[in-house]
Design a protein around this motif. Structure first.
Motif, mmCIF file in Angstrom:
data_model
loop_
_atom_site.group_PDB
_atom_site.id
_atom_site.type_symbol
_atom_site.label_atom_id
_atom_site.label_comp_id
_atom_site.label_asym_id
_atom_site.label_seq_id
_atom_site.Cartn_x
_atom_site.Cartn_y
_atom_site.Cartn_z
ATOM 1 N N ARG A 65 -9.401 10.553 -4.938
ATOM 2 C CA ARG A 65 -9.579 9.117 -4.753
ATOM 3 C C ARG A 65 -10.051 8.439 -6.040
ATOM 4 O O ARG A 65 -10.956 7.625 -6.032
ATOM 5 C CB ARG A 65 -10.568 8.871 -3.625
ATOM 6 N N ARG A 67 -10.129 5.800 -8.763
ATOM 7 C CA ARG A 67 -9.749 4.396 -8.879
ATOM 8 C C ARG A 67 -10.041 3.958 -10.317
ATOM 9 O O ARG A 67 -11.164 3.629 -10.658
ATOM 10 C CB ARG A 67 -10.553 3.519 -7.923
ATOM 11 N N ARG A 70 -8.906 -1.578 -9.916
ATOM 12 C CA ARG A 70 -8.957 -2.069 -8.538
ATOM 13 C C ARG A 70 -7.572 -2.560 -8.125
ATOM 14 O O ARG A 70 -6.807 -3.045 -8.953
ATOM 15 C CB ARG A 70 -9.969 -3.197 -8.431
ATOM 16 N N PHE A 71 -7.248 -2.449 -6.843
ATOM 17 C CA PHE A 71 -5.998 -3.006 -6.341
ATOM 18 C C PHE A 71 -6.092 -4.534 -6.395
ATOM 19 O O PHE A 71 -7.167 -5.096 -6.192
ATOM 20 C CB PHE A 71 -5.732 -2.557 -4.907
ATOM 21 N N TRP A 73 -5.359 -6.795 -4.352
ATOM 22 C CA TRP A 73 -5.468 -7.484 -3.070
ATOM 23 C C TRP A 73 -6.727 -7.010 -2.351
ATOM 24 O O TRP A 73 -7.265 -5.949 -2.603
ATOM 25 C CB TRP A 73 -4.240 -7.218 -2.190
ATOM 26 N N GLN A 77 -10.169 -1.709 -2.945
ATOM 27 C CA GLN A 77 -10.305 -0.288 -2.642
ATOM 28 C C GLN A 77 -9.177 0.230 -1.744
ATOM 29 O O GLN A 77 -8.914 1.412 -1.722
ATOM 30 C CB GLN A 77 -11.643 -0.016 -1.949
ATOM 31 N N LYS A 78 -8.543 -0.640 -1.002
ATOM 32 C CA LYS A 78 -7.526 -0.227 -0.022
ATOM 33 C C LYS A 78 -6.131 -0.361 -0.611
ATOM 34 O O LYS A 78 -5.800 -1.366 -1.230
ATOM 35 C CB LYS A 78 -7.641 -1.071 1.238
ATOM 36 N N SER A 79 -5.281 0.650 -0.358
ATOM 37 C CA SER A 79 -3.902 0.590 -0.825
ATOM 38 C C SER A 79 -3.141 -0.459 -0.027
ATOM 39 O O SER A 79 -3.641 -1.007 0.961
ATOM 40 C CB SER A 79 -3.239 1.959 -0.694
ATOM 41 N N LEU A 80 -1.918 -0.729 -0.416
ATOM 42 C CA LEU A 80 -1.133 -1.773 0.232
ATOM 43 C C LEU A 80 -0.853 -1.430 1.693
ATOM 44 O O LEU A 80 -0.864 -2.296 2.558
ATOM 45 C CB LEU A 80 0.178 -1.984 -0.530
ATOM 46 N N HIS A 82 -2.688 0.508 3.803
ATOM 47 C CA HIS A 82 -3.904 1.182 4.241
ATOM 48 C C HIS A 82 -4.002 1.182 5.764
ATOM 49 O O HIS A 82 -3.828 0.166 6.417
ATOM 50 C CB HIS A 82 -5.121 0.484 3.637
ATOM 51 N N ASN A 87 -6.443 6.764 6.619
ATOM 52 C CA ASN A 87 -6.701 6.794 5.188
ATOM 53 C C ASN A 87 -8.183 6.602 4.897
ATOM 54 O O ASN A 87 -8.787 5.627 5.332
ATOM 55 C CB ASN A 87 -5.902 5.713 4.476
ATOM 56 N N LEU A 89 -11.435 5.991 2.376
ATOM 57 C CA LEU A 89 -11.838 5.339 1.140
ATOM 58 C C LEU A 89 -12.652 6.337 0.332
ATOM 59 O O LEU A 89 -12.959 7.429 0.824
ATOM 60 C CB LEU A 89 -12.660 4.096 1.469
#
Length: 99
Positions: A65, A67, A70-71, A73, A77-80, A82, A87, A89
């Motif tokens: 995990r 990172r 950062r994403f 959006w 922390q969360k993928s697109l 998620h 899933n 964190l």
């Protein structure tokens, strides 16, 4: 002009004029039920796979995990795609498992 007329008439008349009826019957009596059976098979497989599905225990492996950025959006922390149930964190699952 007579030759062109014979070719255009041959495409719509004669022994091949009922071909569309065959394909219409094949579509309704073979293809549509076949697609329906495939959909039923996929849905039953999905239900069977997920009826006893348990979430794996969270083990905080750092290399899984990472990172670096950062994403762009949400909270970053969360993928697109998620899913909070499946899933994890970096610090664990978001929600507790309910049975």
């Amino acid at each position: 002009m007579n030759i062109v007329r014979k070719f255009s008439q041959a495409a719509t008349a004669g022994e091949h004029s009922g071909g569309w009826k065959l394909w219409k019957k094949l579509s309704f009596f073979v293809a549509i039920p076949g697609v329906g059976l495939c959909m039923l098979n996929a849905w039953l497989g999905h239900v069977k796979e997920h009826e006893n599905h348990e979430r794996p225990e969270f083990i905080p492996y750092e290399h899984l995990r990472i990172r670096n950025k950062r994403f762009p959006w949400g909270d970053g922390q969360k993928s697109l795609f998620h899913n909070p149930h499946v899933n994890a964190l970096p610090d664990g699952y978001e929600e507790t498992e309910h049975h």
